[in-house]
Design a protein around this motif. Structure first.
Motif, PDB file in Angstrom:
ATOM      1  N   ASN A 127       0.815  -1.215   0.000  1.00  0.00           N
ATOM      2  CA  ASN A 127       0.000   0.000   0.000  1.00  0.00           C
ATOM      3  C   ASN A 127       0.852   1.269   0.000  1.00  0.00           C
ATOM      4  O   ASN A 127       0.458   2.291   0.560  1.00  0.00           O
ATOM      5  CB  ASN A 127      -0.967  -0.033   1.180  1.00  0.00           C
ATOM      6  N   GLN A 158      -7.591   0.562   4.976  1.00  0.00           N
ATOM      7  CA  GLN A 158      -8.751   1.438   4.823  1.00  0.00           C
ATOM      8  C   GLN A 158      -8.383   2.891   5.126  1.00  0.00           C
ATOM      9  O   GLN A 158      -8.813   3.813   4.443  1.00  0.00           O
ATOM     10  CB  GLN A 158      -9.859   0.959   5.775  1.00  0.00           C
ATOM     11  N   ASN A 210      -6.555   4.292   2.172  1.00  0.00           N
ATOM     12  CA  ASN A 210      -7.489   4.554   1.060  1.00  0.00           C
ATOM     13  C   ASN A 210      -8.340   5.793   1.318  1.00  0.00           C
ATOM     14  O   ASN A 210      -8.512   6.648   0.452  1.00  0.00           O
ATOM     15  CB  ASN A 210      -8.396   3.344   0.821  1.00  0.00           C
TER      16      ASN A 210
END
Ligand code: UTP
Length: 611
Positions: free
Chosen positions: A34, A73, A76
């Motif tokens: 990520n 999360q 994001n």
């Protein structure tokens, strides 16, 4: 395992593979996949600082567990919000504001008294949630804010005042429903690393201020990772290359913590129907609670925001109904700096202006909320308590690419209704500011710079507001109270009313006050009156001095006659004088107890107190 790490193209991580557990490897993969491989940039070979490396993964585990949806999360969400922020996107695009419906209360009128009665009846079905995890940077006090005296005549700290108010409501509520079993009202306190240990210590060293320890639950909020750029690169702690820099996520965390703790289920099983959220330093709040709760019950509000009349452009958010072009609607707090441009762009080219009442038509949000438990739990099942977040990076220049310092996502407790369907019953209750709102947020130096006419929100104004509220309530109950004098403390001009304070158990509603005042009474401006017992009646009292009455619950005391003495005086002190305790000097005065009439009744019985 080894190949997958190799595929990640993160040499420093690969170098350390031999010391990592399978759990560490999973977390490392999650970070690198990520966009966070820079976190390992400075990592040396195995054998050097291994304990620090393990501590890094421990921190990552905690950050991952404490955010709904975990770190992925979070990243994001951050990328999306940072992109919107870079583009200067207006969160209210497409929305048209209008004034929502709610209840405007007038203290002491028939309607108010009726709501108070309903609220007290329902109090035993209520749980209280105090959000007390904030840093309090603006106040700059060295202790935790809830340990500060709410006023210095009795010295009761905010937490004591809150707990004694809840216990008084509990007592009054249970008394009204004879035949039903006694109920203890639960209190949850949200803390953070900055406040947790000292909150527990304050409770324990004061026997929980009379509450059963089992009634109180502490929920500690975690922090969230800081972000270094628009791509949501997680910031490394400047003081330790093996730590992620973290900052508080805001009071909105309270919803996910209540959800994950299981407390809501426990409360529901115990018959709780309402959850009341409040903040750390508002010494007036409980004067507003019985009536507001009565409004929630009567109007069946799923969300009831407590509010005060708001002057246009005043620096508090306005409660606003927003209707989107696509049909969506919500009733929500709009921050004051967003309200003016929103109004200009939509319904009023003049922006945030007063209407014919002399106030903004949008009530001022004071961030105390009453939620109906059943619908709250239904909603949290869907969201797990996640609240719409925002990001507020301080950009280096107009390209909006580099930040002056790292940022993070934040969320606010009052944004809960943003997720609700348009059918949800969301309303507000407006009350006079003198009755409901006097927070202590600003240090003396900053408070003194507040433009004239705006609230100081300092320890000085917070204390003076408590005396004013008690004085005005007694005036409404028919007592002649002298006008205040104007004085200046720590550079702040305030009204000084007689220093009148009663314990919550003496009176929690206006009807209680009226029942305990008999005949014709008067209190002069220089007076102090402290009522510390339950069954104390003030009868034909003329007070020009200090009077302190303390009595056990089974003692019935009648206070009467003409009390005159040199009273307690306010001596000015300077906030810079460090020889004076911080909690005193931040007010700009200390109380000199020159003379008083004192009654102390520690045995059951009937008594008269006269000079
Ligand atoms: P404030 O607006 O007073 O913020 O918070 P603060 O962080 O305490 O103080 P400053 O801004 O640093 O000066 C409103 C309420 O929300 C709680 C505070 O304790 C206060 O009761 N709060 C705030 C939390 O519980 N957690 C947070 O992360 C932030």
């Amino acid at each position: 395992m080894a190949e997958s790490i190799a595929d990640l193209n993160c040499p420093n991580l690969q170098k350390n593979l031999s010391i990592l557990s399978p759990d560490h490897v999973e977390l490392a993969k999650m970070l690198v996949q990520n966009g966070q491989s820079h976190l390992f940039d400075e990592w040396p070979e195995p054998g050097v600082d291994d304990e620090e490396k393990f501590a890094f993964f421990y921190q990552v585990t905690r950050l991952n567990a404490s955010y709904p949806g975990g770190i992925v999360q979070y990243i994001n969400n951050a990328r999306e919000l940072l992109a919107d922020s870079k583009a200067g996107k207006n969160p209210f695009d497409g929305f048209t504001p209008s004034v929502p419906t709610g209840e405007n209360l007038t203290f002491a009128d028939e309607n108010f008294i009726k709501y108070e009665e309903t609220g007290v009846k329902e109090a035993k079905h209520t749980a209280f949630v105090l959000v007390a995890g904030g840093l309090g940077e603006r106040l700059g006090y060295n202790g935790i804010k809830i340990s500060l005296p709410s006023e210095t005549s009795t010295g009761a700290c905010f937490l004591q005042l809150y707990i004694e108010s809840i216990l008084a409501l509990q007592e009054a509520s249970c008394k009204l429903s004879e035949g039903e079993s006694h109920k203890d009202i639960p209190l949850a306190i949200m803390t953070s690393d900055d406040t947790h240990a000292r909150t527990l210590e304050l409770l324990e060293s004061n026997s929980y201020f009379g509450m059963k320890p089992t009634q109180v639950s502490l929920l500690k909020q975690g922090k969230v990772a800081c972000l270094a750029d628009n791509d949501a690169k997680i910031a490394v702690d400047p003081n330790n290359k093996y730590r992620i820099q973290t900052k508080p996520h805001g009071h909105g965390d309270v919803h996910s913590l209540l959800y994950s703790s299981g407390l809501l289920n426990q409360w529901q099983d115990a018959g709780v129907k309402w959850v009341l959220f409040f903040q750390d330093t508002n010494g007036l709040l409980f004067k507003a609670i019985p009536a507001s709760l009565g409004v929630s019950v009567t109007k069946k509000y799923e969300v009831n925001s407590l509010a005060v009349p708001r002057k246009a452009k005043e620096a508090i958010g306005g409660i606003t109904k927003l209707t989107h072009a696509d049909g969506r609607t919500m009733v929500i707090n709009v921050e004051y700096n967003q309200l003016d441009p929103l109004l200009r762009a939509t319904i009023n080219p003049e922006g945030d202006v007063n209407c014919e009442t002399g106030f903004s038509p949008f009530p001022g949000n004071i961030n105390q909320l009453i939620l109906e438990l059943e619908s709250y739990m239904e909603e949290l099942k869907k969201t797990k308590g996640a609240i719409k977040e925002f990001v507020n990076p301080k950009y280096k220049d107009s390209t909006r690419t580099l930040f002056k310092s790292s940022t993070r996502l934040e969320c606010m407790m009052q944004d809960y209704p943003k997720n609700l369907p348009p059918t949800a019953r969301v309303g507000f209750t407006v009350m006079d500011i003198w009755l409901a709102y006097a927070p202590v947020k600003n240090n003396p130096e900053d408070a003194a710079k507040v433009p004239k006419g705006n609230p100081y929100h300092s320890a000085t104004s917070g204390e003076m507001a408590i005396y004013r509220a008690h004085s005005l309530i007694l005036r409404k109950a028919g007592v002649q109270i002298s006008d205040p004098v104007i004085d200046v403390f720590n550079g702040q001009e305030v009204e000084v009313w007689p220093r009148i304070v009663w314990k919550p158990k003496w009176a929690i509603t206006f009807s209680d006050v009226k029942r305990k005042i008999e005949g014709s009474c008067s209190i002069s401006q220089k007076s102090t009156m402290l009522i510390k017992g339950r069954n104390i009646v003030i009868n034909n009292l003329s007070l020009d001095g200090a009077l302190v009455v303390d009595a056990v619950d089974d003692a019935e005391v009648k206070v009467e006659g003409c009390v005159q003495n040199s009273s307690w005086t306010l001596e000015k002190v300077d906030w810079k004088d460090t020889s004076i305790p911080e909690e005193i000097r931040i007010r700009g005065f200390k109380i000199n107890k020159v003379d008083q009439l004192e009654g102390n009744f520690q045995q059951p019985g009937k008594y008269n107190l006269k000079p």
